[in-house]
Motif scaffolding. Structure first.
Motif, PDB file in Angstrom:
ATOM      1  N   LYS A 246       0.825  -1.184  -0.014  1.00  0.00           N
ATOM      2  CA  LYS A 246       0.113  -0.066  -0.070  1.00  0.00           C
ATOM      3  C   LYS A 246       0.999   1.101  -0.084  1.00  0.00           C
ATOM      4  O   LYS A 246       0.247   2.307  -0.181  1.00  0.00           O
ATOM      5  CB  LYS A 246      -0.728   0.047   1.101  1.00  0.00           C
TER       6      LYS A 246
ATOM      7  N   ILE B 244       5.925  -0.859  -6.926  1.00  0.00           N
ATOM      8  CA  ILE B 244       4.978  -0.085  -6.874  1.00  0.00           C
ATOM      9  C   ILE B 244       5.439   1.124  -6.040  1.00  0.00           C
ATOM     10  O   ILE B 244       6.066   1.085  -5.180  1.00  0.00           O
ATOM     11  CB  ILE B 244       3.767  -0.620  -5.797  1.00  0.00           C
TER      12      ILE B 244
ATOM     13  N   HIS C 207       3.766   5.135  -4.719  1.00  0.00           N
ATOM     14  CA  HIS C 207       2.625   5.797  -4.475  1.00  0.00           C
ATOM     15  C   HIS C 207       2.523   7.196  -4.374  1.00  0.00           C
ATOM     16  O   HIS C 207       1.913   7.990  -3.593  1.00  0.00           O
ATOM     17  CB  HIS C 207       1.963   5.282  -3.178  1.00  0.00           C
TER      18      HIS C 207
ATOM     19  N   ASP D 219      -0.288  10.266  -4.366  1.00  0.00           N
ATOM     20  CA  ASP D 219      -1.351   9.575  -4.586  1.00  0.00           C
ATOM     21  C   ASP D 219      -1.523   8.970  -5.954  1.00  0.00           C
ATOM     22  O   ASP D 219      -2.830   8.781  -6.408  1.00  0.00           O
ATOM     23  CB  ASP D 219      -2.778  10.270  -4.090  1.00  0.00           C
TER      24      ASP D 219
ATOM     25  N   ARG E 173      -0.568   6.070  -7.871  1.00  0.00           N
ATOM     26  CA  ARG E 173      -0.074   4.595  -7.808  1.00  0.00           C
ATOM     27  C   ARG E 173       0.455   4.248  -9.263  1.00  0.00           C
ATOM     28  O   ARG E 173      -0.197   4.318 -10.203  1.00  0.00           O
ATOM     29  CB  ARG E 173      -1.407   3.711  -7.333  1.00  0.00           C
TER      30      ARG E 173
ATOM     31  N   THR F 280       2.950   1.407 -11.178  1.00  0.00           N
ATOM     32  CA  THR F 280       3.412  -0.067 -11.214  1.00  0.00           C
ATOM     33  C   THR F 280       4.257  -0.498 -12.297  1.00  0.00           C
ATOM     34  O   THR F 280       4.178  -0.045 -13.440  1.00  0.00           O
ATOM     35  CB  THR F 280       2.307  -0.934 -11.003  1.00  0.00           C
TER      36      THR F 280
END
Length: 224
Positions: free
Chosen positions: A87, A193, A195, A198, A200, A202
């Motif tokens: 996350k 990943i 972040h 905000d 995201r 990959t």
């Protein structure tokens, strides 16, 4: 020319042999000079423009993985192992030594140096990770991270970070095809990943548009 609907062939990579060495997070041991960098590819929907890459080596006792990428902000706050590290900013890799079983090893590491090592049974797309029971001594992963251009603290402005990981083959038992010998092939994938802001984004080595756990689409590593 393949049809547009055809997916690209899964990638392959040779893993060079090495003597054992201590991981520092910097990837500056001379043994790494024998290994070539391989780029991860950013997924099209991702907006963060960072670059990501990895190297591999193996010894008689385990697999060495070096993951490296540019970055602008350290988006990580979790301060414990076995947390939901995906996350926040994270490197991940997946090792599937024995294709006879739908079970593979997943490893995640954050820029703060926290880890998530799990074994994943994946049955018809339904999967859940299991934590190692005995996780100490020669069954414990050795790992270290290095943060560049800033402090290794949550929210810091940085220029990149690197993770160096040693996975002992004893941790992967009793999976088949472990330990590998010269000529052994494993299925595997290497991912990232991020972040920041905000957004995201990959990256992966073998294209997995439906998620990182599409193990049938992993690439292949060949042990020299």
């Amino acid at each position: 020319q393949p049809a547009a609907s055809e997916k690209p062939a899964a990638p392959e990579k040779i893993v060079r042999r090495s003597e054992d060495f201590e991981v520092t997070g910097r990837g500056d041991h001379p043994a790494w000079q024998r290994a070539q960098w391989t780029n991860l590819v950013r997924h099209e929907q991702g907006k963060l423009p960072y670059e990501s890459r990895f190297k591999l080596l193996y010894s008689s006792t385990g697999l060495y993985v070096l993951l490296d990428g540019t970055d602008a902000r350290l988006t990580a706050t979790m301060n414990e192992d076995f947390a939901e590290l995906w996350k926040e900013d994270v490197y991940e890799f997946f090792l599937w030594p024995d294709e006879r079983m739908a079970v593979y090893f997943e490893y995640e590491i954050s820029p703060l140096g926290h880890e998530l090592p799990i074994l994943v049974p994946n049955v018809d797309g339904k999967f859940l990770g299991w934590r190692p029971w005995v996780y100490e001594g020669d069954r414990k992963v050795s790992k270290a991270v290095a943060v560049f251009g800033g402090e290794a603290t949550p929210g810091s402005e940085i220029t990149g970070w690197r993770a160096e990981v040693f996975v002992p083959f004893r941790l992967l038992r009793p999976l088949g095809n472990v330990p590998p010998q010269s000529g052994t092939r494993w299925r595997a994938n290497f991912c990232r990943i991020d972040h920041d802001h905000d957004q995201r984004t990959t990256w992966d080595w073998s294209r997995l548009p439906g998620g990182f756990h599409r193990y049938a689409d992993f690439g292949t590593i060949h042990f020299e």
